[in-house]
Design an enzyme around this catalytic site. Structure first.
Site, PDB file in Angstrom:
ATOM      1  N   HIS A  44       0.743  -1.132  -0.095  1.00  0.00           N
ATOM      2  CA  HIS A  44       0.243   0.344   0.139  1.00  0.00           C
ATOM      3  C   HIS A  44       1.031   1.394  -0.124  1.00  0.00           C
ATOM      4  O   HIS A  44       1.588   1.028  -0.190  1.00  0.00           O
ATOM      5  CB  HIS A  44      -0.738   0.474   1.159  1.00  0.00           C
ATOM      6  CG  HIS A  44      -2.204  -1.187   1.139  1.00  0.00           C
ATOM      7  ND1 HIS A  44      -2.940  -1.253   1.890  1.00  0.00           N
ATOM      8  CD2 HIS A  44      -2.113  -2.279   0.233  1.00  0.00           C
ATOM      9  CE1 HIS A  44      -3.992  -2.011   1.552  1.00  0.00           C
ATOM     10  NE2 HIS A  44      -3.220  -2.830   0.882  1.00  0.00           N
ATOM     11  N   GLU A  46       1.212   3.325   1.989  1.00  0.00           N
ATOM     12  CA  GLU A  46       1.992   4.299   3.371  1.00  0.00           C
ATOM     13  C   GLU A  46       3.621   3.304   3.400  1.00  0.00           C
ATOM     14  O   GLU A  46       4.076   3.820   3.850  1.00  0.00           O
ATOM     15  CB  GLU A  46       0.704   3.967   4.508  1.00  0.00           C
ATOM     16  CG  GLU A  46      -0.180   4.451   4.606  1.00  0.00           C
ATOM     17  CD  GLU A  46      -1.187   4.209   4.013  1.00  0.00           C
ATOM     18  OE1 GLU A  46      -1.934   4.236   4.777  1.00  0.00           O
ATOM     19  OE2 GLU A  46      -1.414   3.527   2.913  1.00  0.00           O
ATOM     20  N   CYS A  80      -2.030  -0.885   7.024  1.00  0.00           N
ATOM     21  CA  CYS A  80      -1.324   0.311   7.196  1.00  0.00           C
ATOM     22  C   CYS A  80      -0.722   0.832   8.657  1.00  0.00           C
ATOM     23  O   CYS A  80      -0.311   1.739   8.896  1.00  0.00           O
ATOM     24  CB  CYS A  80      -1.178   1.333   5.919  1.00  0.00           C
ATOM     25  SG  CYS A  80      -1.094   0.275   4.729  1.00  0.00           S
ATOM     26  N   ALA A 150     -21.295   7.718 -28.959  1.00  0.00           N
ATOM     27  CA  ALA A 150     -20.703   8.216 -29.684  1.00  0.00           C
ATOM     28  C   ALA A 150     -23.060   9.094 -30.706  1.00  0.00           C
ATOM     29  O   ALA A 150     -23.639   8.144 -31.282  1.00  0.00           O
ATOM     30  CB  ALA A 150     -19.680   8.337 -30.965  1.00  0.00           C
ATOM     31  N   TRP A 166     -17.778   4.246 -37.496  1.00  0.00           N
ATOM     32  CA  TRP A 166     -16.936   6.239 -37.678  1.00  0.00           C
ATOM     33  C   TRP A 166     -17.584   6.759 -37.355  1.00  0.00           C
ATOM     34  O   TRP A 166     -17.449   7.544 -38.225  1.00  0.00           O
ATOM     35  CB  TRP A 166     -16.261   5.256 -39.394  1.00  0.00           C
ATOM     36  CG  TRP A 166     -15.743   4.152 -39.127  1.00  0.00           C
ATOM     37  CD1 TRP A 166     -15.589   3.196 -40.497  1.00  0.00           C
ATOM     38  CD2 TRP A 166     -15.212   3.292 -38.177  1.00  0.00           C
ATOM     39  NE1 TRP A 166     -14.902   2.284 -40.638  1.00  0.00           N
ATOM     40  CE2 TRP A 166     -14.632   2.609 -38.918  1.00  0.00           C
ATOM     41  CE3 TRP A 166     -14.604   4.018 -36.989  1.00  0.00           C
ATOM     42  CZ2 TRP A 166     -13.575   1.168 -39.153  1.00  0.00           C
ATOM     43  CZ3 TRP A 166     -13.323   2.754 -36.295  1.00  0.00           C
ATOM     44  CH2 TRP A 166     -13.612   1.142 -37.299  1.00  0.00           C
ATOM     45  N   ARG A 203      -6.868  -1.694 -27.644  1.00  0.00           N
ATOM     46  CA  ARG A 203      -5.815  -1.370 -28.103  1.00  0.00           C
ATOM     47  C   ARG A 203      -5.848   0.296 -28.347  1.00  0.00           C
ATOM     48  O   ARG A 203      -6.425   1.258 -27.668  1.00  0.00           O
ATOM     49  CB  ARG A 203      -6.639  -2.102 -29.859  1.00  0.00           C
ATOM     50  CG  ARG A 203      -7.309  -3.543 -30.079  1.00  0.00           C
ATOM     51  CD  ARG A 203      -7.871  -3.518 -31.238  1.00  0.00           C
ATOM     52  NE  ARG A 203      -8.595  -3.237 -31.845  1.00  0.00           N
ATOM     53  CZ  ARG A 203     -10.111  -3.314 -31.192  1.00  0.00           C
ATOM     54  NH1 ARG A 203     -11.416  -4.202 -30.306  1.00  0.00           N
ATOM     55  NH2 ARG A 203     -11.322  -2.142 -31.307  1.00  0.00           N
ATOM     56  N   GLY A 279     -26.534  -0.664 -26.855  1.00  0.00           N
ATOM     57  CA  GLY A 279     -27.042   0.538 -27.812  1.00  0.00           C
ATOM     58  C   GLY A 279     -27.472   1.237 -27.251  1.00  0.00           C
ATOM     59  O   GLY A 279     -27.526   1.202 -25.984  1.00  0.00           O
ATOM     60  N   THR A 282     -30.181  -0.264 -24.825  1.00  0.00           N
ATOM     61  CA  THR A 282     -29.750  -1.082 -23.219  1.00  0.00           C
ATOM     62  C   THR A 282     -29.572   0.817 -22.705  1.00  0.00           C
ATOM     63  O   THR A 282     -29.791   0.869 -21.505  1.00  0.00           O
ATOM     64  CB  THR A 282     -28.680  -1.439 -23.160  1.00  0.00           C
ATOM     65  OG1 THR A 282     -28.595  -2.749 -24.650  1.00  0.00           O
ATOM     66  CG2 THR A 282     -27.909  -1.843 -22.328  1.00  0.00           C
ATOM     67  N   LEU A 283     -28.596   1.309 -23.447  1.00  0.00           N
ATOM     68  CA  LEU A 283     -27.794   2.331 -22.800  1.00  0.00           C
ATOM     69  C   LEU A 283     -29.718   3.179 -22.309  1.00  0.00           C
ATOM     70  O   LEU A 283     -29.528   3.441 -21.048  1.00  0.00           O
ATOM     71  CB  LEU A 283     -27.310   3.792 -23.338  1.00  0.00           C
ATOM     72  CG  LEU A 283     -26.381   3.537 -23.969  1.00  0.00           C
ATOM     73  CD1 LEU A 283     -25.808   3.782 -25.072  1.00  0.00           C
ATOM     74  CD2 LEU A 283     -25.361   3.699 -22.724  1.00  0.00           C
TER      75      LEU A 283
END
Length: 337
Positions: A44, A46, A80, A150, A166, A203, A279, A282-283
């Protein structure tokens, strides 16, 4: 404490389900050592800071600044709080009390019982922001939830045939991969899996792959999809069966309140953070149930004219807007007030 908080964020993406913690040792108004929690299961903050003090006799006149209350129980490492006591430090300044009931208040009490001066709450809100995943996990008993999508300038998340390739630019997509490396898990719905066939890995940057999660109620998705390549841990929430394969687990749910069940099971697995990448259906379900903390929305200058409408946030507060070439990144938080 400013410096301790700077050090803490060095652990981003590597310490979950532990919090990010930084520590600074000060003697005669000078920093003589510092450290942070680098990786889950390792020493940790500390410990790293105390070990970095060359002359241990200086500790008796030193103040230790730490961003989270020192632990007082044996986990992967010794407590700690015990280390600070045995090191005979003079004073400990703490940013946040630990919300974990195993610790909360106990670390402070141990220090005070051993005649160490303690101050609590320095830059408290900054500390809570840095460790918002950890605080949400313990206070709300679920992961910290980030919505991400997006959309086009005219408000579509995909074309009518579900093609969403894209919308955002190359630099925006690179940023998304950086985000994936910083969070524990990433979730999509059945349609996104079927039409986009995403890999949901990291990636274009360094970092660990998140746990992949897909909601496939009737188990209709093709096993040829990238999600089922068993290259990284993948959870398939469904209404049909439980089954475990290497890096691939099917988890059966009840038909009611699927989203709540998913979050409960992620909580039990000590998953502190979750990105929901789509998608739109779901959102919107998670938005409608109030199950989100932050939304990251890329708005492109492209137009589709028609297609699948983007999700609509409610009870949101716009925090920042940033230009990424021709994209604009809007970051919202949920207003629970």
């Amino acid at each position: 404490m400013e410096r301790a908080l700077e050090l803490a964020v060095n652990g981003a993406g590597n310490v979950s389900p532990n919090p990010m913690v930084g520590c600074v040792v000060v003697w005669d108004d000078k920093i003589i050592a510092e450290g942070w929690h680098m990786k889950y299961g390792s020493r940790h903050a500390e410990v790293n800071a105390i070990n970095a003090v060359k002359d241990k006799s200086m500790l008796a006149e030193s103040t230790v600044y730490v961003t989270l209350e020192p632990c007082n129980f044996h986990g992967n490492t010794p407590p700690c709080a015990d280390l600070l006591v045995s090191s005979k430090v003079k004073r400990v300044v703490i940013c946040n009390l630990d919300p974990n009931p195993k610790v909360s208040g106990g670390g402070v009490q141990k220090l005070m019982d051993n005649n160490i001066e303690v101050e609590i709450g320095v830059l408290e809100e900054r500390g809570k922001e840095i460790n918002k995943r950890f605080f949400t996990y313990h206070n709300k008993k679920r992961p910290y939830i980030i919505l991400k999508w997006a959309e086009t300038a005219d408000g579509f998340i995909a074309k009518e045939d579900h093609d969403s390739k894209w919308i955002s630019n190359t630099y925006s997509r690179q940023l998304v991969h950086q985000w994936r490396a910083e969070e524990d898990a990433i979730l999509i719905g059945k349609n996104t899996a079927e039409f986009d066939n995403p890999m949901l890995n990291v990636r274009d940057t360094e970092g660990k792959d998140p746990i992949r999660i897909v909601i496939d109620p009737k188990l209709k998705l093709s096993k040829k999809l990238h999600l089922f390549d068993q290259q990284q841990t993948t959870l398939v929430f469904n209404l049909e069966r439980n089954e475990a394969q290497p890096n691939l687990e099917y988890i059966k749910l009840h038909p009611e309140q699927i989203e709540h069940q998913i979050l409960d099971k992620l909580y039990l697995r000590k998953i502190l953070s979750l990105i929901i990448e789509g998608g739109s259906t779901t959102l919107q379900k998670f938005i409608g149930m109030g199950l989100w903390d932050e939304a990251r929305l890329f708005k492109s200058n492209k137009k589709f004219s028609k297609g699948i409408a983007s999700p609509q946030l409610d009870r949101s507060v716009l925090k920042t807007v940033e230009n990424i070439l021709d994209d604009r990144l809007f970051i919202y938080t949920r207003n629970d007030g």
